[in-house]
Structures are given as structure tokens and as C-alpha cells.
Motif scaffolding. Structure first.
Motif, PDB file in Angstrom:
ATOM      1  N   PRO A 285      -8.011  70.808  -1.231  1.00  0.00           N
ATOM      2  CA  PRO A 285      -6.115  70.243  -1.131  1.00  0.00           C
ATOM      3  C   PRO A 285      -6.461  68.750  -1.771  1.00  0.00           C
ATOM      4  N   THR A 355      -2.728  61.923  -2.371  1.00  0.00           N
ATOM      5  CA  THR A 355      -1.734  62.042  -1.533  1.00  0.00           C
ATOM      6  C   THR A 355      -2.381  61.730  -0.426  1.00  0.00           C
ATOM      7  N   ARG A 356      -1.487  61.343   0.619  1.00  0.00           N
ATOM      8  CA  ARG A 356      -2.100  61.259   2.747  1.00  0.00           C
ATOM      9  C   ARG A 356      -2.011  62.487   2.947  1.00  0.00           C
ATOM     10  N   PHE A 357      -1.530  62.812   2.912  1.00  0.00           N
ATOM     11  CA  PHE A 357      -1.344  64.188   3.232  1.00  0.00           C
ATOM     12  C   PHE A 357      -2.792  65.031   2.280  1.00  0.00           C
ATOM     13  N   ALA A 358      -3.241  65.158   1.547  1.00  0.00           N
ATOM     14  CA  ALA A 358      -3.778  66.078   0.904  1.00  0.00           C
ATOM     15  C   ALA A 358      -5.698  65.347   1.721  1.00  0.00           C
ATOM     16  N   TRP A 359      -5.996  63.879   1.486  1.00  0.00           N
ATOM     17  CA  TRP A 359      -6.974  63.447   1.924  1.00  0.00           C
ATOM     18  C   TRP A 359      -6.748  63.768   3.090  1.00  0.00           C
ATOM     19  N   ARG A 360      -6.097  63.776   4.112  1.00  0.00           N
ATOM     20  CA  ARG A 360      -5.862  64.212   5.844  1.00  0.00           C
ATOM     21  C   ARG A 360      -6.980  65.819   6.023  1.00  0.00           C
ATOM     22  N   ARG A 361      -6.316  66.266   4.645  1.00  0.00           N
ATOM     23  CA  ARG A 361      -6.030  67.469   4.880  1.00  0.00           C
ATOM     24  C   ARG A 361      -7.751  68.233   4.448  1.00  0.00           C
TER      25      ARG A 361
END
Length: 637
Positions: A285, A355-361
Motif C-alpha cells: 500500500p 499518506t495516512r490511509f497507506a500507513w494505516r492499511r
């Protein structure tokens, strides 16, 4: 609160900052919110992979048991292991008796240190959350979780390997003497764990010649200082290796192959390299696959990228090439240099979408992969242990075997301490580790593998030899006959696995009793008194259920033992009756943990032509009908 009203440790006189203050400031950095989160994940890693094997495992693995067995004799080297892993293993269990859970803790800390080194290196060139993802993604690698309970020299050596890579990169960048000393210490300790650390030294050396910036280190004396420190750390072990090779009449190549345990290696090196595949999947991701590659990369980032390629790929590539050329099998952990910094290296060579979404995923996928591996470990060891080969060594009844050996010895030779247990590494190691008397292990009855034990010492103290009752042991039985002509082989005994779900055949073992020297002298004196014919030579093997020499009449001064478990009234037939040599020996009564009692068979009367059958008095029996061994007597005062 300090005297000036500030929070944290007191800065010290004249404004000098102490190491404690520097650590406090680093821990509370406002520009990096990931520090507390990352160390929280490391704590979860340590707790999870320490508690899980404590609950699921009943016995140490073969590699761990060998380290614990060797570590009881502190030395600068061992036949099949470098010394440092054995030292650390036995030191961790010093205060826990026969419990092995400290080895699980040591293994989990070892993996946490590797992940920490990858994080420290990555956060110098990546954003904080990207560095956390790159480092913690190693949790998805099989060799940072599932194999943690198996403490081995590869695991400890990998830890010092990771520290050396981190320290050497700092030494190249800064040129500080402190970093060169740290590199030397880590490399020296790494060589005391695994000899393949020499390949890492070679990769570092070649990198300093290939890279222009790294080549500047040769303008100083620091590399020579590091080499001197490393040599000083391994000097005494190297001296031991040379002396051991000379005494064992081995070549250096044979010694290295024995040390690396190539016999238990895998024949599928590509499968081992695929251990990185889950790491690449959970990091996907973060990667922008459609973005063009970077054209302008700063010098610092380019240096670390090239450096990690050299130290990560070159050592395993050399190992694979040597194995293919020489027809050797590749050890299952020889690819470990790829696994330590694999996540950081993949991220550094990729165009990122941070991005925050990539880190979280990425973090969610990593946790999911770790949970799947942990659940698989629980299901394998707790629910379906029969699916594992040989019933799984972590369910082996090692404690019951040690108790059986101890009881048999105490009942056979009361008043004598059990000082030696012989046999193969696995059986003898279990019988020794779970015994509170901590007897020496005479591994494979080979002085090369057990330099602390010799045949004459074994003959003096006596002991028990544990054989695998399910396989042939012609070589060991031949060695037993050479060690003691008075050795007695008991019939095979069976022990249950330490797991109710294990539906495999019970463990079958055979015990060989080697009497102490004083007992052997009394037996020989009884023979001389009765003018018995002395055997001319020891047989090549010991027949099952038979002694090499069995006296038939006691010495007049010998006392009879009477205790709660064995209460014979006489060990030998009356003196008026003819003596019988090499009578069939039967084991003592059923011991605790045996699943099938052994039925005793009395000797049959012998007849001669033109004469009545000679009456042979049976040896005394207890209530269970088992024959009492005739060598059970008190030592003479």
C-alpha cells in the motif's frame, strides 16, 4: 522537577548533558509522534512470542536443548556450536532450574532488536510513519515470530549481524572512533555465534573499496583499530578451534560443516528466500507502482541504498554459490541477512505514496499477517500436534524420561550419584537437563563431541546410556561394549507424549546401566572367588535382555538392599548349585510413565545326559512378577 523549574533529569554541572537526559529528550521528542507507538509494538511482540510458547510447549526444541546442554560446561568452544549462544542460553536459565521459558524471552528480544535496528536506520531517511511501517513489517516474516521459540545460534548471530550493519553505516558516515569500536564489538560477538559472520565482514570490506565515500575510511587508522578489537574478541576461541581440530584429527572444512549443522539443512533455498514475500505484500500500500522512478537522489539516501544492497544480498549469494559448487545443502536460516533490513530496503528503492490511509492499511495488514501466523502456531501445537513430524519435539516427555533414568539409577546403585548420561544428543540431553543432579552428557559416546568426558572417567563414575528403542543402535552398542563389559541393557520401555491430543505411538527407549568402578571391582572379585571363566573379549553388540557378565554368587561381605520399592531376600542361587553365566536379565518392575508393563521370563532348567534335571533357583521377584536385577546392592563401606 529540577532546581531551575524544568522537567526531566537534571542536566548536570556546567550545562553538560548526561546520557540519561539525552535519552529523556529523545523519548519526548515533539517532532516524532511514532516513538511511543513503535516501542509499544515491540513490547507486544516480546510478550506475545514469550507467553505463547510458554503455554503451548512442554519441552525445548532440539537446537535449544543442545545449547542448554553445552552451556553447562563453560568453554571457549564446542564441537558443533560457537560458544556465545550456549553461554547466553544457560545464563538466561540460571535462576529458573529446569524451566526453559527464559529462552523464549531471549528469542523474542533477539527479534525485537533486529526490528529496532531496521527502524533506527530507516527513520534517518524516511518519514516517521513510513519508517515504522518498513521496520514493523518484518513481523509478517516467518522467521521473526513462528521460529522465535527455537533459540539457536542463527537467531543470536542474526542479532549481532543487525547491530554490526547499523554501527558500520554510522562509522562510514561520521568516521567517529566510537562507531568503529561498536562495529568491531558486534562483529566479534557475531563470530562467536556464527562463522558466516565472516561473509558480512567481507561484504563490508568490498563496499569500502567500491564506494568512493566509504573508501575515505582507509585514510585513517580506524579500520585497523576495529580489526584489532575483533581479533582480540575471537582470539581465545580461535585458539580453542585450532587445538580441537588437531586433537580430533579433523580438517577445518569438516569442523565448519559440523558447526553449521548442514545435516539438518533444507534443499530448497528459493523457498527460504520467499520468506520475504509477506513483507513485500504488507508494504505494497505504500508503493506508488505507476509513478516514474526518481532521477535525482541525494547523496545520503543513495549511500544507504547501495550499502544495504551490498550487506543484504552479497553474503547469502556467496553462501548459495558455495553450496551449489560443493553440493552442500543450504541451512534454513542462511538467508537471514535478507530478512533483517528487507522492509527498509524495499521502501528505499520504491516510489512511495506516504499518506495516512497507506500507513494505516500497511499496519493493519501487518497485524493481520502476524495474527494469522500466531493462530497457525496455536492450532498446530495445541489442536493438531499429530500433524507434526514424530509427534512434535516440543511435546516430547523429557521430564518423564529424566525421572525414569533417575529412579532406575537410584534403585540400582543406591548411594551413588548419577554423574553421566550417555546416548545421542536428544535423548541424553533431555535426561540430563530435567535431572536436578545435572549429570554430564556423553554425546554419542564420542570424546570429540564431549571433550569434558572420556571413557576412563565414565568407567570410574558409571552412568546411564539412553538409546532410542525404535531404531537400531549397533554403533552405540558397540561403543558400550568397549566402555564396560559389565553394562546391562534393560528391555525397551515406553513413555507417553505430553499432550492428550497426540495420537502417535509412545516413545520407546532402552536404558543401559554402566556400574561405577567400585561396583565393577566387587563383581570381578566375586568372579575370581568363584573361579569363573573371564570373557576373552567384549562382544561387538550387547544382546537385548542380557548382561555381558552376570555374577551368580555374592561376596560374603555384601549386604542386601531392602527398600520400599525393591525387597529381595536373596540375589543368587545357593552355593551348592552350579553357577550360571550370562543368565537372561529382565528389567525391574513397571516404572511410572510406562504404558505397557514388561513380563519377566524365568531361566529354563538345564539338563545333561544320564542325569536328573538340575534345579535352577529363580531370582527373587516382587509382587508384580518382575525379576530384580542382581547388581542392586549397597556399596561396601
Amino acid at each position: 522537577m529540577n532546581r531551575d523549574g524544568s522537567q526531566g533529569p537534571y542536566p548536570g554541572p556546567l550545562g553538560k548533558r548526561t546520557p540519561l537526559e539525552k535519552l529523556y529528550d529523545w523519548w519526548n521528542r515533539k517532532d516524532d509522534p511514532t516513538i511511543h507507538f513503535f516501542f509499544g509494538l515491540l513490547l507486544v511482540h516480546v510478550l506475545l512470542w514469550t507467553l505463547l510458547p510458554m503455554v503451548l510447549h512442554h519441552n525445548p526444541s532440539k537446537e535449544t536443548l543442545q545449547l542448554l546442554t553445552l552451556g553447562r560446561q563453560w568453554a571457549w568452544g564446542y564441537h558443533q556450536q560457537a560458544p556465545l549462544p550456549a553461554w547466553l542460553a544457560i545464563a538466561s536459565c540460571t535462576l529458573t532450574g529446569t524451566a526453559v521459558w527464559p529462552t523464549y524471552l531471549l528469542g523474542s528480544i533477539s527479534g525485537a532488536v533486529c526490528i529496532y535496528c531496521a527502524w533506527i536506520l530507516g527513520r534517518e531517511f524516511l518519514k516517521p510513519w513510513t519508517a515504522v511501517c518498513a521496520a514493523i513489517s518484518m513481523e509478517a516474516c516467518l522467521y521473526f515470530n513462528y521460529t522465535v521459540p527455537v533459540l539457536s545460534s542463527e537467531m543470536i548471530g542474526r542479532t549481532f549481524w543487525a547491530l554490526a550493519v547499523l554501527a558500520f553505516f554510522a562509522a562510514i558516515r561520521s568516521g567517529r572512533r566510537t562507531h568503529w569500536v561498536q562495529t568491531a564489538i558486534c562483529l566479534g560477538f557475531g563470530l562467536l555465534c556464527r562463522y558466516d559472520t565472516a561473509l558480512l565482514i567481507g561484504a563490508m570490506l568490498l563496499f569500502t573499496f567500491w564506494n568512493e565515500r566509504a573508501r575515505k575510511c582507509w585514510d585513517t587508522s580506524r579500520p585497523f583499530l576495529a580489526a584489532a578489537i575483533t581479533f582480540g574478541i575471537v582470539f581465545f576461541h580461535g585458539w580453542w578451534v585450532m587445538d580441537h581440530i588437531k586433537g580430533a584429527d579433523l580438517s577445518f572444512t569438516d569442523y565448519l560443516l559440523a558447526s553449521e549443522q548442514s545435516a539438518e539443512a533444507t534443499t530448497h533455498p528459493l523457498v527460504e528466500a520467499l520468506a520475504l514475500l509477506p513483507v513485500l505484500i504488507v508494504l505494497s500500500p505504500l508503493v506508488n507502482w505507476l509513478s516514474p522512478t526518481e532521477e535525482n537522489v541525494d547523496d545520503e539516501r543513495e549511500l544507504v541504498r547501495q550499502y544495504l544492497v551490498w550487506v543484504s544480498f552479497m553474503p547469502p549469494a556467496i553462501m548459495a554459490a558455495l553450496a551449489l559448487v560443493n553440493g552442500l545443502r543450504i541451512d534454513s536460516l542462511w538467508m537471514s541477512p535478507l530478512w533483517i533490513y528487507g522492509g527498509v530496503l524495499f521502501v528505499l528503492w520504491s516510489r512511495l505514496e506516504e499518506t495516512r490511509f497507506a500507513w494505516r492499511r500497511t499496519l493493519v495488514w501487518t497485524g493481520t499477517a502476524c495474527g494469522i501466523i500466531g493462530g497457525t502456531a496455536f492450532a498446530t501445537y495445541a489442536l493438531f500436534p499429530p500433524s507434526l513430524e514424530d509427534g512434535c519435539e516440543v511435546h516430547y516427555p523429557g521430564a518423564q524420561l529424566a525421572q525414569l533414568v533417575r529412579n532406575t539409577w537410584d534403585n540400582s546403585y543406591p548411594g551413588y550419584e548419577l554423574k553421566v548420561v550417555g546416548g545421542d544428543w536428544w535423548h541424553a540431553g533431555n535426561a540430563s537437563w530435567f535431572n536436578s543432579q545435572h549429570p554430564y552428557v556423553y554425546a554419542n559416546l564420542d570424546t570429540n563431541e564431549s571433550p569434558f568426558m572420556r571413557d576412563d572417567k565414565f568407567q570410574q563414575t558409571g552412568g546411564v546410556i539412553v538409546l532410542d528403542g525404535a531404531v537400531e543402535n549397533a554403533a552405540l552398542e558397540s561403543r558400550i561394549a568397549q566402555i564396560s563389559p559389565f553394562a546391562t541393557v534393560l528391555e525397551p520401555m515406553q513413555l507417553n507424549w505430553q499432550h492428550t491430543a497426540v495420537n502417535t505411538e509412545p516413545v520407546t527407549v532402552k536404558l543401559v546401566m554402566v556400574p561405577p568402578a567400585q561396583v565393577a571391582k566387587e563383581i570381578e572379585a566375586a568372579r575370581a572367588l568363584l573361579q569363573l571363566e573371564t570373557p576373552t573379549a567384549a562382544t561387538s553388540t550387547i544382546p537385548e535382555g542380557q548382561t555381558l557378565f552376570f555374577p551368580t554368587q555374592p561376596s560374603p561381605q555384601r549386604d542386601v538392599v531392602e527398600d520400599e520399592e525393591f525387597s529381595p531376600t536373596a540375589f543368587f542361587p545357593p552355593a551348592a548349585q552350579p553357577a550360571q553365566e550370562n543368565a537372561v536379565f529382565q528389567p525391574p518392575r513397571q516404572h511410572p510413565g510406562l504404558t505397557q508393563p514388561q513380563q519377566a521370563v524365568a531361566p529354563q532348567p538345564q539338563t545333561t545326559p544320564n542325569s536328573a534335571p538340575t534345579q535352577i533357583t529363580e531370582r527373587p521377584q516382587d509382587n508384580s512378577g518382575d525379576v530384580i536385577p542382581s547388581f542392586m546392592f549397597k556399596p561396601r563401606n
